[in-house]
Design a protein around this motif. Sequence first.
Motif, PDB file in Angstrom:
ATOM      1  N   THR A 230       6.575   4.614   8.611  1.00  7.92           N
ATOM      2  CA  THR A 230       7.486   5.641   7.722  1.00  7.92           C
ATOM      3  C   THR A 230       6.921   5.186   6.224  1.00  7.92           C
ATOM      4  OG1 THR A 230       9.507   5.341   8.625  1.00  7.92           O
ATOM      5  CG2 THR A 230       9.746   6.307   6.498  1.00  7.92           C
ATOM      6  N   ILE A 231       6.686   3.608   6.103  1.00  7.95           N
ATOM      7  CA  ILE A 231       6.219   3.858   4.423  1.00  7.95           C
ATOM      8  C   ILE A 231       4.647   3.642   4.466  1.00  7.95           C
ATOM      9  CG2 ILE A 231       5.578   1.628   2.825  1.00  7.95           C
ATOM     10  CD1 ILE A 231       8.848   0.705   4.169  1.00  7.95           C
ATOM     11  N   THR A 232       3.651   3.784   5.605  1.00  9.37           N
ATOM     12  CA  THR A 232       2.967   3.778   5.917  1.00  9.37           C
ATOM     13  C   THR A 232       2.190   4.861   5.771  1.00  9.37           C
ATOM     14  OG1 THR A 232       2.329   1.679   7.482  1.00  9.37           O
ATOM     15  CG2 THR A 232       0.558   3.284   7.297  1.00  9.37           C
ATOM     16  N   TRP A 233       3.306   5.538   6.053  1.00  8.76           N
ATOM     17  CA  TRP A 233       2.914   7.218   6.444  1.00  8.76           C
ATOM     18  C   TRP A 233       3.317   7.868   5.294  1.00  8.76           C
ATOM     19  CZ3 TRP A 233       6.486  10.714   5.137  1.00  8.76           C
ATOM     20  CH2 TRP A 233       6.359  12.307   4.950  1.00  8.76           C
TER      21      TRP A 233
ATOM     22  N   ALA B 107      25.820   1.236  12.448  1.00  9.97           N
ATOM     23  CA  ALA B 107      25.110   0.280  11.873  1.00  9.97           C
ATOM     24  C   ALA B 107      24.179  -0.721  12.900  1.00  9.97           C
ATOM     25  CB  ALA B 107      26.075  -0.615  11.603  1.00  9.97           C
ATOM     26  N   ALA B 108      24.357  -1.198  13.966  1.00 11.62           N
ATOM     27  CA  ALA B 108      23.230  -1.842  14.454  1.00 11.62           C
ATOM     28  C   ALA B 108      22.192  -0.531  14.843  1.00 11.62           C
ATOM     29  CB  ALA B 108      24.009  -2.300  15.808  1.00 11.62           C
ATOM     30  N   VAL B 109      22.439   0.366  15.018  1.00 15.67           N
ATOM     31  CA  VAL B 109      21.655   1.786  15.403  1.00 15.67           C
ATOM     32  C   VAL B 109      20.416   1.933  14.260  1.00 15.67           C
ATOM     33  CG1 VAL B 109      20.782   3.660  16.546  1.00 15.67           C
ATOM     34  CG2 VAL B 109      22.960   2.911  17.584  1.00 15.67           C
ATOM     35  N   TYR B 110      21.002   2.090  13.695  1.00 15.27           N
ATOM     36  CA  TYR B 110      20.433   2.049  11.445  1.00 15.27           C
ATOM     37  C   TYR B 110      19.828   0.676  11.541  1.00 15.27           C
ATOM     38  CZ  TYR B 110      19.264   3.038   7.244  1.00 15.27           C
ATOM     39  OH  TYR B 110      18.868   3.448   5.664  1.00 15.27           O
ATOM     40  N   ILE B 111      19.926  -0.064  11.599  1.00 11.68           N
ATOM     41  CA  ILE B 111      19.181  -2.095  11.732  1.00 11.68           C
ATOM     42  C   ILE B 111      17.399  -1.797  12.512  1.00 11.68           C
ATOM     43  CG2 ILE B 111      19.280  -4.050  11.842  1.00 11.68           C
ATOM     44  CD1 ILE B 111      21.782  -3.522  10.850  1.00 11.68           C
ATOM     45  N   GLY B 112      18.504  -1.378  13.842  1.00  9.95           N
ATOM     46  CA  GLY B 112      17.658  -1.179  14.580  1.00  9.95           C
ATOM     47  C   GLY B 112      15.843  -0.148  14.304  1.00  9.95           C
TER      48      GLY B 112
ATOM     49  N   THR C 143      15.595   0.971  11.377  1.00 11.37           N
ATOM     50  CA  THR C 143      15.062   0.733  10.545  1.00 11.37           C
ATOM     51  C   THR C 143      13.608   0.073  10.318  1.00 11.37           C
ATOM     52  OG1 THR C 143      16.498   1.294   9.257  1.00 11.37           O
ATOM     53  CG2 THR C 143      14.668  -0.372   7.938  1.00 11.37           C
ATOM     54  N   VAL C 144      14.502  -1.496  11.237  1.00  9.65           N
ATOM     55  CA  VAL C 144      13.091  -2.682  12.010  1.00  9.65           C
ATOM     56  C   VAL C 144      12.206  -1.941  12.289  1.00  9.65           C
ATOM     57  CG1 VAL C 144      12.951  -4.169  13.592  1.00  9.65           C
ATOM     58  CG2 VAL C 144      14.674  -4.120  12.265  1.00  9.65           C
TER      59      VAL C 144
ATOM     60  N   GLU D 227      19.069  -3.941   4.932  1.00 10.55           N
ATOM     61  CA  GLU D 227      19.712  -3.990   6.494  1.00 10.55           C
ATOM     62  C   GLU D 227      20.248  -5.544   6.717  1.00 10.55           C
ATOM     63  OE1 GLU D 227      16.699  -2.658   5.612  1.00 10.55           O
ATOM     64  OE2 GLU D 227      18.075  -0.508   6.232  1.00 10.55           O
ATOM     65  N   LEU D 228      20.316  -6.495   5.834  1.00  6.67           N
ATOM     66  CA  LEU D 228      20.752  -8.016   6.210  1.00  6.67           C
ATOM     67  C   LEU D 228      21.728  -7.284   5.272  1.00  6.67           C
ATOM     68  CD1 LEU D 228      20.629 -11.113   6.564  1.00  6.67           C
ATOM     69  CD2 LEU D 228      19.455 -10.879   3.865  1.00  6.67           C
TER      70      LEU D 228
END
Length: 190
Positions: A82-85, A68-73, A75-76, A44-45
């Motif tokens: 998602t990773i925990t799941w 791009a801004a929406v994607y970053i949002g 993901t944050v 994202e960075l």
Amino acid sequence: MIVGLIIACEVAFWVLLAAGLAVRYLLKRRRTSVVLLLCEPLLELVLFVVTAIDLKHGVEPDWRHGLAAVYIGFTVGLGHSTITWADAWVAHRFAGGPRPVKPPRYGTARAVHEWKVAGRWILACAVGLALLQAAAWYVGDGRDTGPLRAWQLRLLVVLAVNLVIAVSYTVFPKREPAGRRPRREFQRRP
């Protein structure tokens, strides 16, 4: 270029997630898997920096910069859950971990669950809205920021929908059917 980078970031997200979980559960290298999973925010960075450079060089802001801004949002706001799941399912499937708990279906517990989900979406939308606003200020008044404003309106709709869902489960909680027996786990016979 921005759309290609967004797609590359999404693919890299899932590749890093799969690699991190494979290293954790197949190779039993927990620290290495943590390092791989901590590389996720770097994606994202990179997207953020490339988008800012693109806008700095005088490119008119369009739907790609907003995406791009929406994607970053997103993901944050939704990346960690998602990773925990995925981690819980891989642990269950390949490491003998417990079966992941399904969300509650009824009553106050369901309402609390829906508010937690809404909280993640609220965070995602808030980050996206803030990045879109920062991009509008960054390009200044001389350029058309209409596409960025259009994405802000879309995020406000997503935010409203998630709030309506959470409120509806609070005000009108789904009740367990009368006479329903609790679900028993399937047990194998020896």
